[in-house]
Design a protein around this motif. Structure first.
Motif, PDB file in Angstrom:
ATOM      1  N   ARG A  16      53.649  80.937 -21.762  1.00  0.00           N
ATOM      2  CA  ARG A  16      54.631  82.141 -21.398  1.00  0.00           C
ATOM      3  C   ARG A  16      54.814  82.323 -20.146  1.00  0.00           C
ATOM      4  N   MET A  17      53.782  82.446 -18.898  1.00  0.00           N
ATOM      5  CA  MET A  17      54.525  82.462 -18.217  1.00  0.00           C
ATOM      6  C   MET A  17      55.605  81.684 -16.818  1.00  0.00           C
ATOM      7  N   ALA A  18      55.609  80.246 -18.211  1.00  0.00           N
ATOM      8  CA  ALA A  18      56.185  79.170 -17.111  1.00  0.00           C
ATOM      9  C   ALA A  18      57.452  79.775 -17.981  1.00  0.00           C
ATOM     10  N   ASP A  19      57.762  80.578 -19.012  1.00  0.00           N
ATOM     11  CA  ASP A  19      59.067  80.448 -19.682  1.00  0.00           C
ATOM     12  C   ASP A  19      59.249  82.242 -19.370  1.00  0.00           C
ATOM     13  N   ALA A  20      58.480  82.946 -18.623  1.00  0.00           N
ATOM     14  CA  ALA A  20      59.485  83.715 -17.965  1.00  0.00           C
ATOM     15  C   ALA A  20      59.612  83.743 -16.404  1.00  0.00           C
ATOM     16  N   ALA A  21      59.275  82.687 -16.246  1.00  0.00           N
ATOM     17  CA  ALA A  21      59.258  82.434 -14.295  1.00  0.00           C
ATOM     18  C   ALA A  21      60.870  81.328 -15.036  1.00  0.00           C
ATOM     19  N   MET A  59      55.320  86.041 -13.228  1.00  0.00           N
ATOM     20  CA  MET A  59      54.123  85.441 -13.573  1.00  0.00           C
ATOM     21  C   MET A  59      52.883  86.659 -13.373  1.00  0.00           C
ATOM     22  N   ARG A  60      52.911  87.129 -12.310  1.00  0.00           N
ATOM     23  CA  ARG A  60      52.186  87.518 -11.994  1.00  0.00           C
ATOM     24  C   ARG A  60      51.947  88.982 -12.889  1.00  0.00           C
ATOM     25  N   ASP A  61      53.579  89.328 -13.277  1.00  0.00           N
ATOM     26  CA  ASP A  61      53.124  90.864 -14.404  1.00  0.00           C
ATOM     27  C   ASP A  61      52.259  90.491 -16.086  1.00  0.00           C
ATOM     28  N   ILE A  62      52.143  88.570 -16.465  1.00  0.00           N
ATOM     29  CA  ILE A  62      52.056  88.934 -16.787  1.00  0.00           C
ATOM     30  C   ILE A  62      49.922  88.251 -16.946  1.00  0.00           C
ATOM     31  N   LEU A  63      49.633  88.175 -15.519  1.00  0.00           N
ATOM     32  CA  LEU A  63      48.438  88.013 -15.621  1.00  0.00           C
ATOM     33  C   LEU A  63      47.739  89.679 -15.651  1.00  0.00           C
ATOM     34  N   ALA A  64      48.542  89.922 -15.100  1.00  0.00           N
ATOM     35  CA  ALA A  64      47.580  91.632 -14.742  1.00  0.00           C
ATOM     36  C   ALA A  64      47.599  92.647 -16.155  1.00  0.00           C
ATOM     37  N   ALA A  65      48.999  92.249 -17.316  1.00  0.00           N
ATOM     38  CA  ALA A  65      48.604  93.055 -18.279  1.00  0.00           C
ATOM     39  C   ALA A  65      47.345  92.103 -18.804  1.00  0.00           C
ATOM     40  N   GLY A  85      36.028  84.039 -11.602  1.00  0.00           N
ATOM     41  CA  GLY A  85      35.591  82.592 -11.527  1.00  0.00           C
ATOM     42  C   GLY A  85      37.198  81.614 -11.241  1.00  0.00           C
ATOM     43  N   LEU A  86      37.957  82.336 -12.027  1.00  0.00           N
ATOM     44  CA  LEU A  86      39.180  81.293 -12.163  1.00  0.00           C
ATOM     45  C   LEU A  86      40.537  82.239 -11.336  1.00  0.00           C
ATOM     46  N   THR A  87      41.559  81.056 -11.033  1.00  0.00           N
ATOM     47  CA  THR A  87      42.131  81.146  -9.835  1.00  0.00           C
ATOM     48  C   THR A  87      43.270  80.247 -10.232  1.00  0.00           C
ATOM     49  N   TRP A  88      44.696  81.281 -10.362  1.00  0.00           N
ATOM     50  CA  TRP A  88      46.048  80.640 -10.397  1.00  0.00           C
ATOM     51  C   TRP A  88      46.777  80.664  -9.830  1.00  0.00           C
ATOM     52  N   VAL A  89      46.835  79.425  -9.782  1.00  0.00           N
ATOM     53  CA  VAL A  89      47.715  78.933  -8.583  1.00  0.00           C
ATOM     54  C   VAL A  89      49.531  78.746  -8.480  1.00  0.00           C
ATOM     55  N   LEU A  90      50.469  79.110  -8.161  1.00  0.00           N
ATOM     56  CA  LEU A  90      51.539  79.461  -8.076  1.00  0.00           C
ATOM     57  C   LEU A  90      52.114  78.784  -7.678  1.00  0.00           C
ATOM     58  N   ASP A  91      53.641  77.594  -7.550  1.00  0.00           N
ATOM     59  CA  ASP A  91      54.593  78.391  -7.089  1.00  0.00           C
ATOM     60  C   ASP A  91      56.065  78.609  -7.627  1.00  0.00           C
ATOM     61  N   PRO A  92      55.940  79.300  -8.009  1.00  0.00           N
ATOM     62  CA  PRO A  92      57.905  79.890  -8.881  1.00  0.00           C
ATOM     63  C   PRO A  92      58.632  78.627  -8.201  1.00  0.00           C
ATOM     64  N   ILE A  93      59.016  78.355  -7.181  1.00  0.00           N
ATOM     65  CA  ILE A  93      60.509  77.242  -7.421  1.00  0.00           C
ATOM     66  C   ILE A  93      59.687  76.589  -6.117  1.00  0.00           C
ATOM     67  N   ASP A  94      59.548  75.034  -7.075  1.00  0.00           N
ATOM     68  CA  ASP A  94      58.359  74.297  -5.534  1.00  0.00           C
ATOM     69  C   ASP A  94      59.679  73.490  -5.440  1.00  0.00           C
ATOM     70  N   GLY A  95      60.245  73.312  -4.315  1.00  0.00           N
ATOM     71  CA  GLY A  95      61.548  72.400  -3.798  1.00  0.00           C
ATOM     72  C   GLY A  95      63.150  73.120  -4.325  1.00  0.00           C
ATOM     73  N   THR A  96      62.347  74.620  -3.562  1.00  0.00           N
ATOM     74  CA  THR A  96      63.536  75.464  -2.804  1.00  0.00           C
ATOM     75  C   THR A  96      64.870  75.370  -2.561  1.00  0.00           C
ATOM     76  N   ARG A  97      64.914  73.960  -1.313  1.00  0.00           N
ATOM     77  CA  ARG A  97      66.126  73.113  -0.709  1.00  0.00           C
ATOM     78  C   ARG A  97      66.770  72.316  -2.189  1.00  0.00           C
ATOM     79  N   ALA A  98      66.232  71.541  -2.565  1.00  0.00           N
ATOM     80  CA  ALA A  98      66.888  71.180  -4.212  1.00  0.00           C
ATOM     81  C   ALA A  98      67.425  72.039  -4.865  1.00  0.00           C
ATOM     82  N   TYR A  99      66.757  73.043  -5.237  1.00  0.00           N
ATOM     83  CA  TYR A  99      66.949  74.073  -5.521  1.00  0.00           C
ATOM     84  C   TYR A  99      69.099  75.040  -5.273  1.00  0.00           C
TER      85      TYR A  99
END
Length: 272
Positions: A16-21, A59-65, A85-99
């Motif tokens: 769902r986070m990926a959908d939102a992003a 993605m952060r909005d979903i995690l905050a909720a 003990g869990l950490t979410w590691v997020l890159d919203p657009i990896d490859g911004t140069r390609a983007y």
């Protein structure tokens, strides 16, 4: 300790986070008015766009909720220390140069780390509709591709010799002089070398289409999700010394342990 049921629920949340992003990223992709700021300030061009910031924010909005006690390490909006003990590691657009160039090789990266290993890794390409998902449950791993309403298991392919391997890196400019020599040694031994795919290259290792990715100077948000994905699909992902790379640095991802070791031997002199 995360149970299999926990991982299933967390993987659904990550989806769902990926959908939102993806919604935020696609809203700007190939738009005529898209502009990019330079995070580097001057000299090197390190682009960031409104899409990067909005996608991570979603993605952060979903995690905050839903997971307010979890930690977050994101490229655009910094880190939050959690208590679960869990950490979410997020890159919203990896490859911004390609983007910003209109190329469909960027992706949304979502990794979940429990402090010992990457348990979930998602490489999502919203434009092509491909979502590569890896889940690591102790010594077991499973990976699949979601595309057009289907879900198919995926795995790395066997490749016993570098002479039969396809190797990829995003850009040879990332290597310093010693690293470039080491990379070129592996490249000359490989059957084919290709460039410029960012996170999509790791997805192709997991899918069994290519065999090796070698890169350097990565940040945790660049590699956490791809590393978890490739491992879940049966591959090996380490630093150039054969150790843990999930927090960045020099990285080698291989679909087969035999060519992983062969490439490590060639990279050894440049391993930091």
């Amino acid at each position: 300790m995360l149970t299999a049921s926990d991982l299933t629920n967390l993987q659904e949340l990550a989806g769902r986070m990926a959908d939102a992003a993806g919604v935020r990223a696609l809203a700007h992709f190939r738009a005529s008015r898209l502009t990019a700021d330079n995070k580097a300030g001057s000299g090197e061009f390190d682009p960031v766009t409104a899409a990067d910031r909005e996608a991570e924010g979603a993605m952060r909005d979903i995690l905050a909720a839903e997971r307010p006690d979890d930690g977050i390490l994101g490229e655009e909006h910094g880190s939050i220390t959690g208590t679960s003990g869990l950490t979410w590691v997020l890159d919203p657009i990896d490859g911004t140069r390609a983007y910003i160039s209109g190329l469909p090789t960027w992706g949304v990266l979502i990794g979940l780390d429990d402090g010992d290993e990457g348990r979930i890794g998602i490489v999502d390409q919203p434009f092509t509709g491909e979502r590569f998902v890896g889940i690591n449950d102790g010594d077991a791993g499973r990976a699949f591709l979601e595309h057009k309403g289907t879900r198919s298991p995926i795995s790395t392919r066997p490749c016993a010799q570098l002479a039969d391997a396809t190797l990829m890196t995003t850009d040879t400019a990332i290597f310093d002089a010693g690293e470039a020599v080491a990379f070129n040694t592996v490249s000359k031994a490989a059957k084919l070398t290709r460039y410029g795919m960012d996170c999509y290259a790791y997805a192709m290792v997991a899918l069994g289409q290519i065999d090796l990715v070698i890169e350097t100077a990565l940040e945790a948000y660049d590699i956490a999700a791809p590393a978890a994905l490739v491992r879940a699909a049966g591959g090996r992902v380490t630093n150039w010394k054969g150790g843990d790379c999930r927090w960045g640095g020099q990285v080698i991802a291989a679909g087969d342990a035999r060519i992983h070791q062969a490439a490590l031997d060639m990279l050894a002199e440049a391993a930091a």
